[in-house]
Design a protein around this motif. Structure first.
Motif, PDB file in Angstrom:
ATOM      1  N   THR A 142      40.443  53.446  65.924  1.00 10.95           N
ATOM      2  CA  THR A 142      41.396  53.570  64.373  1.00 10.95           C
ATOM      3  C   THR A 142      42.448  53.221  64.695  1.00 10.95           C
ATOM      4  N   ILE A 143      43.248  53.634  65.732  1.00  9.99           N
ATOM      5  CA  ILE A 143      44.472  53.329  65.908  1.00  9.99           C
ATOM      6  C   ILE A 143      44.797  51.767  66.084  1.00  9.99           C
ATOM      7  N   VAL A 144      44.057  51.221  66.953  1.00  7.87           N
ATOM      8  CA  VAL A 144      44.111  49.652  67.241  1.00  7.87           C
ATOM      9  C   VAL A 144      43.938  49.047  65.728  1.00  7.87           C
ATOM     10  N   TYR A 161      36.834  52.186  75.948  1.00  5.88           N
ATOM     11  CA  TYR A 161      37.537  53.145  74.779  1.00  5.88           C
ATOM     12  C   TYR A 161      37.374  52.752  73.691  1.00  5.88           C
ATOM     13  N   TYR A 162      37.841  51.286  73.352  1.00  5.02           N
ATOM     14  CA  TYR A 162      37.913  50.942  72.107  1.00  5.02           C
ATOM     15  C   TYR A 162      36.389  50.613  71.584  1.00  5.02           C
ATOM     16  N   GLY A 163      35.591  50.598  72.602  1.00  2.06           N
ATOM     17  CA  GLY A 163      34.152  50.076  72.016  1.00  2.06           C
ATOM     18  C   GLY A 163      33.268  51.542  71.894  1.00  2.06           C
ATOM     19  N   LEU A 198      46.590  45.040  72.218  1.00  2.00           N
ATOM     20  CA  LEU A 198      46.732  46.500  71.687  1.00  2.00           C
ATOM     21  C   LEU A 198      45.390  47.276  72.825  1.00  2.00           C
ATOM     22  N   VAL A 199      44.443  46.583  73.036  1.00  2.00           N
ATOM     23  CA  VAL A 199      43.266  47.186  73.700  1.00  2.00           C
ATOM     24  C   VAL A 199      43.672  47.201  75.137  1.00  2.00           C
ATOM     25  N   SER A 200      43.741  45.863  75.792  1.00  3.14           N
ATOM     26  CA  SER A 200      43.903  45.631  77.342  1.00  3.14           C
ATOM     27  C   SER A 200      45.210  45.581  77.643  1.00  3.14           C
ATOM     28  N   GLY A 201      46.262  45.344  76.840  1.00  5.20           N
ATOM     29  CA  GLY A 201      47.651  44.932  77.331  1.00  5.20           C
ATOM     30  C   GLY A 201      47.730  43.554  77.539  1.00  5.20           C
ATOM     31  N   ASN A 202      46.917  42.397  77.384  1.00  5.99           N
ATOM     32  CA  ASN A 202      46.955  41.122  77.520  1.00  5.99           C
ATOM     33  C   ASN A 202      46.573  40.280  76.603  1.00  5.99           C
ATOM     34  N   ALA A 203      46.969  39.295  76.035  1.00  4.42           N
ATOM     35  CA  ALA A 203      46.609  38.359  75.172  1.00  4.42           C
ATOM     36  C   ALA A 203      47.092  37.055  75.356  1.00  4.42           C
ATOM     37  N   ALA A 231      45.838  37.721  65.025  1.00  2.00           N
ATOM     38  CA  ALA A 231      45.377  38.959  64.784  1.00  2.00           C
ATOM     39  C   ALA A 231      44.470  39.407  65.750  1.00  2.00           C
ATOM     40  N   MET A 232      43.775  38.352  66.294  1.00  2.00           N
ATOM     41  CA  MET A 232      42.620  38.526  67.456  1.00  2.00           C
ATOM     42  C   MET A 232      43.529  38.927  68.643  1.00  2.00           C
ATOM     43  N   ALA A 233      44.680  38.085  68.921  1.00  2.00           N
ATOM     44  CA  ALA A 233      45.449  38.248  70.000  1.00  2.00           C
ATOM     45  C   ALA A 233      46.106  39.793  69.927  1.00  2.00           C
TER      46      ALA A 233
END
Length: 191
Positions: free
Chosen positions: A73-75, A54-56, A132-137, A125-127
């Motif tokens: 856009t939201i992320v 979805y993010y991609g 936000l994308v997958s729920g894990n960082a 920021a990357m984390a």
């Protein structure tokens, strides 16, 4: 999986590898932990991969269909809000005397130096984006004794969820009995 180097964090820390010793019991235990964490994690992986699609901007099976990527856009709008300020952990002296205060100031300065040296603002920021994308960082902190001309250096690297297996019996990361990180490394790093 032979191309990856695994590191077991946690467990029984007193076990040191001696050259020539048989370590099959430790390796078997690590393999059991990995199988246990992999089996538990499989139920979540399809969702995490779907969120990344979805993010991609892969919302539909029909590639010709046009769409506005609201997820991206939201992320990307949330990441600057979440990472606006630098993390500033407080170092407080345990002892109220002058030596304790001096040590707290030194440690605070050392942490600031590591944050700058490792470009922590970018990694956070990357984390945040990954979370936000997958729920894990995950941020993997390590010490490499060979860096900085042999003086050693603290390293911090962002880890993708595909490279992290955690103890499924824990409800929070601080409660994990073990964590396994698998990531590609250069042959020269393990030789």
């Amino acid at each position: 999986m032979e191309d990856y180097d695994s590191k077991l964090i946690g467990g029984e820390r007193g076990e040191q590898a001696e050259p020539g010793e048989d370590h099959t019991d430790i390796l078997d235990r690590c393999a059991d932990y990995f199988r246990e964490a992999s089996a538990y994690r499989q139920q979540f992986e399809p969702e995490w991969e779907e969120y990344e699609k979805y993010y991609g901007n892969k919302h539909w099976k029909d590639e010709k269909r046009t769409q506005k990527n609201w997820v991206f856009t939201i992320v990307e709008g949330e990441v600057p809000i979440l990472t606006d300020s630098r993390p500033a952990p407080d170092v407080i002296a345990h002892d109220a005397d002058e030596i304790g205060q001096d040590r707290a100031e030194i440690l605070s300065g050392a942490m600031d130096w590591v944050f700058d040296d490792q470009n922590l603002e970018l990694k956070i920021a990357m984390a945040a984006r990954r979370a936000l994308v997958s729920g894990n960082a995950y941020l993997y902190t390590d010490y490499d004794p060979d860096l900085d001309r042999g003086d050693g250096k603290i390293t911090i690297r962002g880890m993708n969820w595909r490279n992290v297996w955690l103890d499924p019996s824990a409800s929070e990361i601080d409660e994990c009995f073990y964590g396994i990180f698998k990531f590609p490394v250069r042959v020269s790093d393990i030789a």
